[in-house]
Design a protein around this motif. Sequence first.
Motif, PDB file in Angstrom:
ATOM      1  N   THR A   9      -4.678  -6.416 -12.648  1.00 56.14           N
ATOM      2  CA  THR A   9      -4.828  -6.123 -14.080  1.00 56.14           C
ATOM      3  C   THR A   9      -5.615  -4.846 -14.311  1.00 56.14           C
ATOM      4  O   THR A   9      -5.847  -4.456 -15.429  1.00 56.14           O
ATOM      5  N   THR A  10      -6.080  -4.217 -13.225  1.00 54.50           N
ATOM      6  CA  THR A  10      -6.808  -2.963 -13.358  1.00 54.50           C
ATOM      7  C   THR A  10      -6.034  -1.861 -12.666  1.00 54.50           C
ATOM      8  O   THR A  10      -5.092  -2.114 -11.919  1.00 54.50           O
ATOM      9  N   ALA A  11      -6.464  -0.613 -12.936  1.00 54.47           N
ATOM     10  CA  ALA A  11      -5.791   0.517 -12.321  1.00 54.47           C
ATOM     11  C   ALA A  11      -5.842   0.377 -10.810  1.00 54.47           C
ATOM     12  O   ALA A  11      -6.890   0.129 -10.222  1.00 54.47           O
ATOM     13  N   SER A  12      -4.707   0.509 -10.150  1.00 53.00           N
ATOM     14  CA  SER A  12      -4.601   0.310  -8.717  1.00 53.00           C
ATOM     15  C   SER A  12      -3.853   1.481  -8.106  1.00 53.00           C
ATOM     16  O   SER A  12      -3.140   2.208  -8.807  1.00 53.00           O
ATOM     17  N   PRO A  13      -3.999   1.678  -6.792  1.00 51.86           N
ATOM     18  CA  PRO A  13      -3.396   2.853  -6.165  1.00 51.86           C
ATOM     19  C   PRO A  13      -1.894   2.989  -6.391  1.00 51.86           C
ATOM     20  O   PRO A  13      -1.385   4.091  -6.533  1.00 51.86           O
ATOM     21  N   PHE A  14      -1.182   1.854  -6.411  1.00 49.39           N
ATOM     22  CA  PHE A  14       0.274   1.909  -6.508  1.00 49.39           C
ATOM     23  C   PHE A  14       0.767   1.134  -7.727  1.00 49.39           C
ATOM     24  O   PHE A  14       1.750   0.403  -7.662  1.00 49.39           O
ATOM     25  N   GLN A  15       0.062   1.290  -8.833  1.00 54.72           N
ATOM     26  CA  GLN A  15       0.430   0.594 -10.063  1.00 54.72           C
ATOM     27  C   GLN A  15       1.881   0.901 -10.420  1.00 54.72           C
ATOM     28  O   GLN A  15       2.271   2.054 -10.570  1.00 54.72           O
ATOM     29  N   GLY A  16       2.695  -0.155 -10.542  1.00 59.43           N
ATOM     30  CA  GLY A  16       4.079   0.013 -10.963  1.00 59.43           C
ATOM     31  C   GLY A  16       5.038   0.381  -9.861  1.00 59.43           C
ATOM     32  O   GLY A  16       6.237   0.585 -10.123  1.00 59.43           O
ATOM     33  N   ALA A  17       4.574   0.452  -8.613  1.00 63.89           N
ATOM     34  CA  ALA A  17       5.477   0.717  -7.492  1.00 63.89           C
ATOM     35  C   ALA A  17       6.173  -0.573  -7.072  1.00 63.89           C
ATOM     36  O   ALA A  17       5.857  -1.663  -7.553  1.00 63.89           O
ATOM     37  N   ILE A  18       7.126  -0.459  -6.174  1.00 60.59           N
ATOM     38  CA  ILE A  18       7.802  -1.615  -5.594  1.00 60.59           C
ATOM     39  C   ILE A  18       7.305  -1.761  -4.162  1.00 60.59           C
ATOM     40  O   ILE A  18       7.340  -0.807  -3.378  1.00 60.59           O
ATOM     41  N   GLY A  19       6.826  -2.952  -3.818  1.00 62.99           N
ATOM     42  CA  GLY A  19       6.348  -3.212  -2.468  1.00 62.99           C
ATOM     43  C   GLY A  19       7.452  -3.802  -1.607  1.00 62.99           C
ATOM     44  O   GLY A  19       8.204  -4.669  -2.050  1.00 62.99           O
ATOM     45  N   VAL A  20       7.559  -3.314  -0.390  1.00 63.85           N
ATOM     46  CA  VAL A  20       8.566  -3.776   0.566  1.00 63.85           C
ATOM     47  C   VAL A  20       7.860  -4.004   1.899  1.00 63.85           C
ATOM     48  O   VAL A  20       7.060  -3.174   2.324  1.00 63.85           O
ATOM     49  N   PHE A  21       8.129  -5.130   2.568  1.00 62.33           N
ATOM     50  CA  PHE A  21       7.500  -5.317   3.868  1.00 62.33           C
ATOM     51  C   PHE A  21       8.397  -6.046   4.848  1.00 62.33           C
ATOM     52  O   PHE A  21       9.322  -6.764   4.471  1.00 62.33           O
ATOM     53  N   ASP A  22       8.084  -5.811   6.118  1.00 64.27           N
ATOM     54  CA  ASP A  22       8.783  -6.438   7.230  1.00 64.27           C
ATOM     55  C   ASP A  22       7.775  -6.628   8.352  1.00 64.27           C
ATOM     56  O   ASP A  22       6.670  -6.071   8.317  1.00 64.27           O
ATOM     57  N   SER A  23       8.149  -7.370   9.369  1.00 60.85           N
ATOM     58  CA  SER A  23       7.288  -7.529  10.527  1.00 60.85           C
ATOM     59  C   SER A  23       7.098  -6.221  11.273  1.00 60.85           C
ATOM     60  O   SER A  23       6.159  -6.084  12.064  1.00 60.85           O
ATOM     61  N   GLY A  24       7.973  -5.274  11.041  1.00 61.57           N
ATOM     62  CA  GLY A  24       7.880  -3.976  11.700  1.00 61.57           C
ATOM     63  C   GLY A  24       8.678  -2.935  10.950  1.00 61.57           C
ATOM     64  O   GLY A  24       8.690  -2.907   9.722  1.00 61.57           O
ATOM     65  N   VAL A  25       9.403  -2.093  11.700  1.00 64.19           N
ATOM     66  CA  VAL A  25      10.128  -0.980  11.078  1.00 64.19           C
ATOM     67  C   VAL A  25      11.553  -1.349  10.691  1.00 64.19           C
ATOM     68  O   VAL A  25      12.244  -0.553  10.048  1.00 64.19           O
ATOM     69  N   GLY A  26      12.014  -2.540  11.062  1.00 60.58           N
ATOM     70  CA  GLY A  26      13.391  -2.914  10.756  1.00 60.58           C
ATOM     71  C   GLY A  26      13.707  -2.898   9.273  1.00 60.58           C
ATOM     72  O   GLY A  26      14.809  -2.532   8.864  1.00 60.58           O
TER      73      GLY A  26
END
Length: 277
Positions: A9-26
């Motif tokens: 709810t506060t200003a954050s480094p990636f406000q409004g970005a889309i987060g994507v994650f995986d166990s690695g680079v795949g």
Amino acid sequence: MSQPIASSTTASPFQGAIGVFDSGVGGLSVLRAIRAALPHEHLVYVADSGHAPYGDQSEAHITQRTLTVGNWLAEQGVKGITIACNTATVVAAKTLREQTHLPVVAIEPAIKPAVALTRSGVVGVLATRQTVQSAAVAKLVELYGADKRILLQGCPGLVEQVERADLHSAETESLVRQFITPLLEQGADTLVLGCTHYPFLRDTIQRVAGEVVTLLDPAEAVARELVRRLTDNGSLTTQTELGSVRFFTSGDMAQVQHAVTHLWGDSAQVEPLASNR
């Protein structure tokens, strides 16, 4: 266990970005599809390589890592999370969705479209051992494979080859041949790439399988679902310039940088995930 996830709810480094994650680079294969579908969005990618491969870990560990990375992304202010890992999806997507108000889009093996495409009635699914042994995949087979043969093939070692950006070596081709040959011998004419690492081995898999075999990668379907979810909740960006892409890892910086540079491009700069993550 990680604490429940809440939207920042506060200003954050990636406000409004889309987060994507995986166990690695795949998951970069999914990130590429998202980038093509949503070029103006800011993207944050986490390669949890310090805990890879998920496919060889316990369900408890996979769930803990999924929530830990999900927590971190939420704290950075992302507006949505994409799980670009089939193993994390089948083990922990439900738990992550229960613990956050953010939209969570997750990849899963493309068994339904494979059943629709097969001519021989035999479909091969290439995935990690955790994925092929999961209740979620068993349910997909039950739902869509009643009148077809669905052959589930665990592929230990392939994730590690992609993590090293070792895509075309004799060792990699030997592993691919070892896993695919039994499926072809049983009549499979459609192969599901049930791990996001495997599209980076697509050329090798296709060469070994033959051109008459259809390969299915659900990355574009994930990107379309993400577009739909963000459109429905009115959170698509209005900016017209190209969005940024940031890369983070919990693993060995030099190894992950090498792989990301090879798989994504020279402009990619990998940053360390916070040490307490």
